[in-house]
Design a protein around this motif. Sequence first.
Motif, PDB file in Angstrom:
ATOM      1  N   PHE A  82       0.864  -1.066  -0.122  1.00  0.00           N
ATOM      2  CA  PHE A  82      -0.044  -0.260  -0.202  1.00  0.00           C
ATOM      3  C   PHE A  82       0.881   1.328  -0.062  1.00  0.00           C
ATOM      4  O   PHE A  82       1.815   1.451   0.242  1.00  0.00           O
ATOM      5  CB  PHE A  82      -0.852   0.162   1.269  1.00  0.00           C
ATOM      6  N   SER A  83       0.281   2.351  -0.178  1.00  0.00           N
ATOM      7  CA  SER A  83       0.958   3.650  -0.230  1.00  0.00           C
ATOM      8  C   SER A  83       0.311   4.609   0.663  1.00  0.00           C
ATOM      9  O   SER A  83      -0.760   4.786   0.777  1.00  0.00           O
ATOM     10  CB  SER A  83       1.303   4.236  -1.541  1.00  0.00           C
ATOM     11  N   ILE A  84       1.498   5.284   1.678  1.00  0.00           N
ATOM     12  CA  ILE A  84       0.813   6.267   2.344  1.00  0.00           C
ATOM     13  C   ILE A  84       0.959   7.580   1.845  1.00  0.00           C
ATOM     14  O   ILE A  84       2.035   7.915   1.328  1.00  0.00           O
ATOM     15  CB  ILE A  84       1.502   6.266   3.902  1.00  0.00           C
ATOM     16  N   VAL A  85      -0.283   8.411   1.587  1.00  0.00           N
ATOM     17  CA  VAL A  85      -0.082   9.746   0.838  1.00  0.00           C
ATOM     18  C   VAL A  85      -0.396  10.823   1.907  1.00  0.00           C
ATOM     19  O   VAL A  85      -1.398  10.857   2.259  1.00  0.00           O
ATOM     20  CB  VAL A  85      -1.121   9.598  -0.131  1.00  0.00           C
ATOM     21  N   LEU A  86       0.636  11.711   1.933  1.00  0.00           N
ATOM     22  CA  LEU A  86       0.466  12.790   3.147  1.00  0.00           C
ATOM     23  C   LEU A  86       0.542  14.080   2.150  1.00  0.00           C
ATOM     24  O   LEU A  86       1.593  14.550   1.394  1.00  0.00           O
ATOM     25  CB  LEU A  86       1.802  12.964   3.826  1.00  0.00           C
ATOM     26  N   HIS A  87      -0.832  14.608   2.152  1.00  0.00           N
ATOM     27  CA  HIS A  87      -1.308  15.929   1.437  1.00  0.00           C
ATOM     28  C   HIS A  87      -0.625  17.049   2.150  1.00  0.00           C
ATOM     29  O   HIS A  87      -0.020  18.145   1.638  1.00  0.00           O
ATOM     30  CB  HIS A  87      -2.452  16.134   1.046  1.00  0.00           C
ATOM     31  N   ASP A  88      -0.811  16.889   3.702  1.00  0.00           N
ATOM     32  CA  ASP A  88      -0.001  18.014   4.516  1.00  0.00           C
ATOM     33  C   ASP A  88       0.846  16.994   5.407  1.00  0.00           C
ATOM     34  O   ASP A  88       0.436  16.303   6.288  1.00  0.00           O
ATOM     35  CB  ASP A  88      -1.255  18.202   5.262  1.00  0.00           C
ATOM     36  N   ASN A  89       1.976  17.445   5.085  1.00  0.00           N
ATOM     37  CA  ASN A  89       3.309  16.848   5.822  1.00  0.00           C
ATOM     38  C   ASN A  89       3.745  17.719   6.752  1.00  0.00           C
ATOM     39  O   ASN A  89       4.628  18.744   6.541  1.00  0.00           O
ATOM     40  CB  ASN A  89       4.138  16.335   4.929  1.00  0.00           C
ATOM     41  N   PRO A  90       3.712  17.528   8.210  1.00  0.00           N
ATOM     42  CA  PRO A  90       4.257  18.511   9.071  1.00  0.00           C
ATOM     43  C   PRO A  90       5.722  18.545   9.178  1.00  0.00           C
ATOM     44  O   PRO A  90       6.346  19.549   9.690  1.00  0.00           O
ATOM     45  CB  PRO A  90       3.603  17.816  10.662  1.00  0.00           C
ATOM     46  N   LEU A  91       6.361  17.403   8.567  1.00  0.00           N
ATOM     47  CA  LEU A  91       8.021  17.380   8.745  1.00  0.00           C
ATOM     48  C   LEU A  91       8.433  18.526   7.605  1.00  0.00           C
ATOM     49  O   LEU A  91       9.491  18.935   7.846  1.00  0.00           O
ATOM     50  CB  LEU A  91       8.518  16.043   8.299  1.00  0.00           C
ATOM     51  N   THR A  92       7.793  18.750   6.639  1.00  0.00           N
ATOM     52  CA  THR A  92       8.190  19.661   5.655  1.00  0.00           C
ATOM     53  C   THR A  92       7.787  20.906   5.557  1.00  0.00           C
ATOM     54  O   THR A  92       8.018  21.723   4.761  1.00  0.00           O
ATOM     55  CB  THR A  92       7.780  19.059   4.162  1.00  0.00           C
ATOM     56  N   GLU A  93       7.035  21.436   6.604  1.00  0.00           N
ATOM     57  CA  GLU A  93       6.604  22.711   6.629  1.00  0.00           C
ATOM     58  C   GLU A  93       7.828  23.631   6.839  1.00  0.00           C
ATOM     59  O   GLU A  93       8.909  23.292   7.601  1.00  0.00           O
ATOM     60  CB  GLU A  93       5.432  22.979   7.847  1.00  0.00           C
ATOM     61  N   PHE A  94       7.830  24.951   6.108  1.00  0.00           N
ATOM     62  CA  PHE A  94       9.047  25.740   6.323  1.00  0.00           C
ATOM     63  C   PHE A  94      10.262  25.262   5.703  1.00  0.00           C
ATOM     64  O   PHE A  94      11.353  25.781   5.961  1.00  0.00           O
ATOM     65  CB  PHE A  94       9.165  26.211   7.765  1.00  0.00           C
ATOM     66  N   GLU A 145       9.476  -3.117   3.052  1.00  0.00           N
ATOM     67  CA  GLU A 145      10.415  -2.156   2.474  1.00  0.00           C
ATOM     68  C   GLU A 145       9.690  -1.087   2.411  1.00  0.00           C
ATOM     69  O   GLU A 145       8.395  -1.074   1.706  1.00  0.00           O
ATOM     70  CB  GLU A 145      10.905  -2.939   1.604  1.00  0.00           C
ATOM     71  N   CYS A 146      10.080   0.039   2.681  1.00  0.00           N
ATOM     72  CA  CYS A 146       9.557   1.404   2.487  1.00  0.00           C
ATOM     73  C   CYS A 146      10.282   2.258   1.829  1.00  0.00           C
ATOM     74  O   CYS A 146      11.463   2.173   2.179  1.00  0.00           O
ATOM     75  CB  CYS A 146       9.306   2.045   3.902  1.00  0.00           C
ATOM     76  N   SER A 147       9.852   3.174   1.009  1.00  0.00           N
ATOM     77  CA  SER A 147      10.705   3.886   0.390  1.00  0.00           C
ATOM     78  C   SER A 147       9.700   5.144  -0.200  1.00  0.00           C
ATOM     79  O   SER A 147       8.378   5.041  -0.282  1.00  0.00           O
ATOM     80  CB  SER A 147      11.080   3.641  -0.769  1.00  0.00           C
ATOM     81  N   VAL A 148      10.251   6.283   0.060  1.00  0.00           N
ATOM     82  CA  VAL A 148       9.579   7.752  -0.412  1.00  0.00           C
ATOM     83  C   VAL A 148       9.616   7.638  -1.996  1.00  0.00           C
ATOM     84  O   VAL A 148      10.659   7.827  -2.600  1.00  0.00           O
ATOM     85  CB  VAL A 148      10.471   8.983   0.039  1.00  0.00           C
ATOM     86  N   VAL A 149       8.350   7.368  -2.740  1.00  0.00           N
ATOM     87  CA  VAL A 149       8.321   7.564  -4.017  1.00  0.00           C
ATOM     88  C   VAL A 149       7.743   8.839  -4.617  1.00  0.00           C
ATOM     89  O   VAL A 149       7.829   9.086  -5.837  1.00  0.00           O
ATOM     90  CB  VAL A 149       7.479   6.386  -4.539  1.00  0.00           C
ATOM     91  N   ALA A 150       7.294   9.987  -3.879  1.00  0.00           N
ATOM     92  CA  ALA A 150       6.889  11.276  -4.273  1.00  0.00           C
ATOM     93  C   ALA A 150       7.263  12.150  -2.969  1.00  0.00           C
ATOM     94  O   ALA A 150       7.061  11.669  -1.967  1.00  0.00           O
ATOM     95  CB  ALA A 150       5.648  11.296  -4.757  1.00  0.00           C
ATOM     96  N   ASP A 151       7.782  13.298  -3.481  1.00  0.00           N
ATOM     97  CA  ASP A 151       7.948  14.062  -2.394  1.00  0.00           C
ATOM     98  C   ASP A 151       7.777  15.729  -2.698  1.00  0.00           C
ATOM     99  O   ASP A 151       8.073  16.209  -3.698  1.00  0.00           O
ATOM    100  CB  ASP A 151       9.836  13.979  -2.232  1.00  0.00           C
ATOM    101  N   GLN A 152       7.088  15.978  -1.691  1.00  0.00           N
ATOM    102  CA  GLN A 152       6.661  17.629  -1.924  1.00  0.00           C
ATOM    103  C   GLN A 152       7.905  18.425  -1.872  1.00  0.00           C
ATOM    104  O   GLN A 152       7.379  19.652  -2.614  1.00  0.00           O
ATOM    105  CB  GLN A 152       5.753  17.944  -0.734  1.00  0.00           C
ATOM    106  N   LYS A 208      10.289  18.142  -3.789  1.00  0.00           N
ATOM    107  CA  LYS A 208      10.992  18.102  -5.115  1.00  0.00           C
ATOM    108  C   LYS A 208       9.689  18.316  -6.040  1.00  0.00           C
ATOM    109  O   LYS A 208      10.064  18.031  -7.157  1.00  0.00           O
ATOM    110  CB  LYS A 208      11.558  16.567  -5.288  1.00  0.00           C
ATOM    111  N   GLY A 209       8.799  18.806  -5.599  1.00  0.00           N
ATOM    112  CA  GLY A 209       7.750  19.485  -6.569  1.00  0.00           C
ATOM    113  C   GLY A 209       6.444  18.467  -6.673  1.00  0.00           C
ATOM    114  O   GLY A 209       5.736  18.667  -7.503  1.00  0.00           O
ATOM    115  N   ASP A 210       6.481  17.296  -6.023  1.00  0.00           N
ATOM    116  CA  ASP A 210       5.223  16.459  -6.175  1.00  0.00           C
ATOM    117  C   ASP A 210       3.984  17.153  -5.583  1.00  0.00           C
ATOM    118  O   ASP A 210       4.393  17.880  -4.318  1.00  0.00           O
ATOM    119  CB  ASP A 210       5.631  15.064  -5.604  1.00  0.00           C
ATOM    120  N   GLU A 211       2.813  16.737  -5.700  1.00  0.00           N
ATOM    121  CA  GLU A 211       1.743  17.298  -5.052  1.00  0.00           C
ATOM    122  C   GLU A 211       1.476  16.794  -3.648  1.00  0.00           C
ATOM    123  O   GLU A 211       1.115  17.487  -2.660  1.00  0.00           O
ATOM    124  CB  GLU A 211       0.646  16.960  -5.865  1.00  0.00           C
ATOM    125  N   ALA A 212       2.187  15.330  -3.344  1.00  0.00           N
ATOM    126  CA  ALA A 212       2.108  15.116  -1.828  1.00  0.00           C
ATOM    127  C   ALA A 212       3.292  14.149  -1.876  1.00  0.00           C
ATOM    128  O   ALA A 212       4.157  13.689  -2.775  1.00  0.00           O
ATOM    129  CB  ALA A 212       0.851  14.114  -2.090  1.00  0.00           C
TER     130      ALA A 212
END
Length: 224
Positions: A147-159, A191-198, A200-204
């Motif tokens: 499954f994939s976990i999708v964070l549209h609001d990621n508290p780690l990446t604010e500011f 196994e976990c990996s970040v496949v999209a990153d806000q 780096k310009g991704d929406e989530a």
Amino acid sequence: AAVATDARRSEGRARHEARAFGRANMPPPPYQRLGDIEFSKMDKVSSELFTLTYGAIVTQLVADLEDSGQVAAQLDKMGYGIGVRIVDEFLARANVRMCQNFEETGEVVAKVAFKMFLGVAVECRHTPPPQAAGADGTPAGESLGSFSIVLHDNPLTEFVEVPPEHEGLVYCSVLCGVLRGALEMVGMRVECSVVADQLKGDEATVISVVLKEIVAEQYHDDEA
């Protein structure tokens, strides 16, 4: 250390099974509502303080290690240790039944655990798992899953802005480690990996979670 980890895994399973007794045949609970309830009971920490503290840790690791890959590995390792410990609190507080399959596990992780500990609404996307051939001991017709976990609001990446010289940095690797550690304690090696990153310009921010193995219980003879 291995024996201690196995003991913690057995304790986590036992606690989960005990809380699940008598609820195995109940319909799945409304996990989103359950996540909101559990979050309301948690002690709160300022989101700005949380974000800045994590940012300070990443900044120090970048200064010490310089290589983005090594920084990500250290963040993953740190997250793994958090996951190993945090699962006890989750199982003690969250009124969830034993998950019937990996798909339900994803729903619990996304809608209860993330809400409970990070205070954010997280989407869980299910992907069709490959069919198992049965040669490795897995019954034919069954599969491990993902499954994939999708964070549209990621508290780690604010500011946060990642400078160009560190564009390869996987800033949220700590979350991958948390997921690995927590799920391993309840018998699932993933196994976990970040496949999209806000950043780096991704929406989530999207974290892929792939189940690789159901870890069998290991018992140790104290007299051996």
